[in-house]
Design a protein around this motif. Structure first.
Motif, PDB file in Angstrom:
ATOM      1  N   ARG A 277       2.313  41.891   8.889  1.00 40.93           N
ATOM      2  CA  ARG A 277       3.364  42.685   9.534  1.00 40.93           C
ATOM      3  C   ARG A 277       2.920  43.019  10.940  1.00 40.93           C
ATOM      4  NH1 ARG A 277       5.219  45.917   5.016  1.00 40.93           N
ATOM      5  NH2 ARG A 277       4.380  47.846   5.862  1.00 40.93           N
TER       6      ARG A 277
ATOM      7  N   HIS B 168      -3.608  55.755  15.001  1.00 37.54           N
ATOM      8  CA  HIS B 168      -2.755  55.154  16.041  1.00 37.54           C
ATOM      9  C   HIS B 168      -1.382  55.797  16.023  1.00 37.54           C
ATOM     10  CE1 HIS B 168      -1.528  53.140  12.357  1.00 37.54           C
ATOM     11  NE2 HIS B 168      -0.344  53.027  12.940  1.00 37.54           N
TER      12      HIS B 168
ATOM     13  N   PHE C  91       3.392  45.447  14.495  1.00 36.66           N
ATOM     14  CA  PHE C  91       3.924  46.671  15.089  1.00 36.66           C
ATOM     15  C   PHE C  91       3.301  46.895  16.467  1.00 36.66           C
ATOM     16  CE2 PHE C  91       0.316  49.623  14.078  1.00 36.66           C
ATOM     17  CZ  PHE C  91      -0.369  48.846  13.146  1.00 36.66           C
TER      18      PHE C  91
ATOM     19  N   PHE D  91       7.984  49.490  14.778  1.00 36.31           N
ATOM     20  CA  PHE D  91       7.541  48.660  13.666  1.00 36.31           C
ATOM     21  C   PHE D  91       8.453  47.439  13.566  1.00 36.31           C
ATOM     22  CE2 PHE D  91       7.691  47.495   9.133  1.00 36.31           C
ATOM     23  CZ  PHE D  91       6.341  47.254   8.901  1.00 36.31           C
TER      24      PHE D  91
ATOM     25  N   ARG E  43      -3.040  60.725   4.152  1.00 37.16           N
ATOM     26  CA  ARG E  43      -2.114  60.147   3.183  1.00 37.16           C
ATOM     27  C   ARG E  43      -2.291  60.855   1.848  1.00 37.16           C
ATOM     28  NH1 ARG E  43       0.131  55.341   4.687  1.00 37.16           N
ATOM     29  NH2 ARG E  43      -0.582  54.538   6.687  1.00 37.16           N
TER      30      ARG E  43
ATOM     31  N   THR F 120       2.522  54.539  16.222  1.00 37.93           N
ATOM     32  CA  THR F 120       3.420  53.383  16.213  1.00 37.93           C
ATOM     33  C   THR F 120       4.625  53.651  17.112  1.00 37.93           C
ATOM     34  OG1 THR F 120       2.754  52.687  14.005  1.00 37.93           O
ATOM     35  CG2 THR F 120       4.914  51.943  14.753  1.00 37.93           C
TER      36      THR F 120
ATOM     37  N   PRO G 254      -5.123  48.859   4.643  1.00 33.95           N
ATOM     38  CA  PRO G 254      -4.623  47.851   5.574  1.00 33.95           C
ATOM     39  C   PRO G 254      -5.715  47.414   6.553  1.00 33.95           C
ATOM     40  CG  PRO G 254      -3.855  50.024   6.213  1.00 33.95           C
ATOM     41  CD  PRO G 254      -4.581  50.200   4.920  1.00 33.95           C
TER      42      PRO G 254
ATOM     43  N   SER H  85      -0.902  43.797  10.710  1.00 35.17           N
ATOM     44  CA  SER H  85      -1.497  44.519   9.592  1.00 35.17           C
ATOM     45  C   SER H  85      -1.373  43.682   8.323  1.00 35.17           C
ATOM     46  CB  SER H  85      -0.822  45.888   9.479  1.00 35.17           C
ATOM     47  OG  SER H  85      -0.315  46.128   8.209  1.00 35.17           O
TER      48      SER H  85
ATOM     49  N   ARG I 172      -2.324  43.795   4.128  1.00 35.48           N
ATOM     50  CA  ARG I 172      -2.661  44.739   3.082  1.00 35.48           C
ATOM     51  C   ARG I 172      -3.834  44.216   2.259  1.00 35.48           C
ATOM     52  NH1 ARG I 172       2.869  46.995   1.284  1.00 35.48           N
ATOM     53  NH2 ARG I 172       2.782  48.408   3.050  1.00 35.48           N
TER      54      ARG I 172
HETATM   55  P1  ATP Z   1      -0.160  50.492   4.157  1.00 37.81           P
HETATM   56  O1  ATP Z   1       1.342  50.463   4.218  1.00 37.81           O
HETATM   57  O2  ATP Z   1      -0.746  49.172   3.789  1.00 37.81           O
HETATM   58  O3  ATP Z   1      -0.692  51.614   3.361  1.00 37.81           O
HETATM   59  P2  ATP Z   1       0.056  51.133   6.959  1.00 37.81           P
HETATM   60  O4  ATP Z   1       1.266  51.947   6.649  1.00 37.81           O
HETATM   61  O5  ATP Z   1      -0.935  51.699   7.899  1.00 37.81           O
HETATM   62  O6  ATP Z   1      -0.709  50.773   5.622  1.00 37.81           O
HETATM   63  P3  ATP Z   1       1.915  49.152   7.724  1.00 37.81           P
HETATM   64  O7  ATP Z   1       2.780  49.533   6.554  1.00 37.81           O
HETATM   65  O8  ATP Z   1       1.767  47.708   8.060  1.00 37.81           O
HETATM   66  O9  ATP Z   1       0.449  49.729   7.523  1.00 37.81           O
HETATM   67  O10 ATP Z   1       2.472  49.937   8.968  1.00 37.81           O
HETATM   68  C1  ATP Z   1       1.924  49.815  10.251  1.00 37.81           C
HETATM   69  C2  ATP Z   1       2.445  50.951  11.090  1.00 37.81           C
HETATM   70  O11 ATP Z   1       3.874  50.885  11.174  1.00 37.81           O
HETATM   71  C3  ATP Z   1       2.132  52.335  10.528  1.00 37.81           C
HETATM   72  O12 ATP Z   1       1.966  53.209  11.623  1.00 37.81           O
HETATM   73  C4  ATP Z   1       3.384  52.705   9.771  1.00 37.81           C
HETATM   74  O13 ATP Z   1       3.573  54.111   9.725  1.00 37.81           O
HETATM   75  C5  ATP Z   1       4.457  52.053  10.594  1.00 37.81           C
HETATM   76  N1  ATP Z   1       5.581  51.639   9.746  1.00 37.81           N
HETATM   77  C6  ATP Z   1       5.515  50.922   8.612  1.00 37.81           C
HETATM   78  N2  ATP Z   1       6.727  50.673   8.098  1.00 37.81           N
HETATM   79  C7  ATP Z   1       7.613  51.268   8.928  1.00 37.81           C
HETATM   80  C8  ATP Z   1       9.040  51.376   8.960  1.00 37.81           C
HETATM   81  N3  ATP Z   1       9.815  50.835   8.025  1.00 37.81           N
HETATM   82  N4  ATP Z   1       9.580  52.067   9.977  1.00 37.81           N
HETATM   83  C9  ATP Z   1       8.824  52.628  10.940  1.00 37.81           C
HETATM   84  N5  ATP Z   1       7.489  52.544  10.971  1.00 37.81           N
HETATM   85  C10 ATP Z   1       6.879  51.893   9.987  1.00 37.81           C
END
Ligand code: ATP
Ligand code: MG
Length: 179
Positions: free
Chosen positions: A5, A40, A7, A45, A126, A42, A158, A151, A153
């Motif tokens: 994924r 970080h 971002f 995304f 978390r 975001t 991640p 990213s 998983r």
């Molecule tokens: P994991 O989901 O594996 O526990 P993560 O949330 O850090 O880890 P990602 O889900 O790939 O990794 O997300 C990367 C970043 O994008 C994070 O900052 C997350 O909060 C943000 N993010 C993920 N999904 C969304 C979404 N649907 N809308 C907005 N931001 C998102």
């Protein structure tokens, strides 16, 4: 292998990371702390998307923006995802502009992204219980670059990889600096 994924994110500098770590320390019973090297903010995304297109759109959007300052002065809680985050009470206009520019450039590249309101935040915990309120540990964050991150998983959490990074403002994209 899990899907990759993408971002766009702002990566804190060391003084900001120190401040965030101090907040995590003060609230250490709030939940599972996010490791320092994963902290970080975001900006947008993307999810699964073509890396080259994401890089082109990011470069173009970064060139539009300019350096900005962020005050991470408050703790917030997302009940649905059960995370505690550090955020900015006042979202700076240049950050909103950068967020908009990313949407616009992605659309120009033929990528549709669901619109969501920008809530600038750095996830600190978390599986957390609600914690809210003012914080004073984090110094002013001078943001001068934006990063495209992928990213993956893994069982341990991640894995983030920096795919590209651009300076905000002119000079962000040498290959487009054609005069
Ligand atoms: P994991 O989901 O594996 O526990 P993560 O949330 O850090 O880890 P990602 O889900 O790939 O990794 O997300 C990367 C970043 O994008 C994070 O900052 C997350 O909060 C943000 N993010 C993920 N999904 C969304 C979404 N649907 N809308 C907005 N931001 C998102
Ligand atoms: Mg996630």
């Amino acid at each position: 292998m899990g899907a990759r994924r993408l971002f766009y994110a702002l990566w804190p500098d060391e003084p900001v990371l120190d401040g965030l770590a101090a907040v995590q320390q003060r609230h250490r019973d709030a939940g599972r702390p996010v490791p320092r090297d994963r902290l970080h903010l975001t900006v947008l995304f993307l999810g699964e998307a073509d890396l080259r297109i994401a890089a082109a759109a990011g470069a173009a959007a970064a060139a539009w923006g300019g350096p900005l300052r962020l005050e991470l002065d408050t703790l917030g809680y997302f009940a649905k995802s059960r995370v505690v985050w550090a955020g900015a009470t006042a979202c700076p206009e240049p950050l909103i502009a950068l967020h908009r520019a990313l949407y616009r450039e992605l659309r120009r590249c033929g990528v549709r992204v669901g619109r969501s309101r920008l809530v600038p935040h750095v996830t600190l915990f978390r599986k957390a219980r609600p914690v809210r309120g003012a914080i004073t540990e984090v110094p002013e964050w001078r943001v001068d670059r934006i990063t495209l991150v992928s990213s993956r998983r893994e069982a341990a959490g991640p894995i983030y990889s920096m795919e590209a990074e651009w300076r905000l403002g002119r000079g962000g994209i040498p290959e487009c600096d054609v005069e």
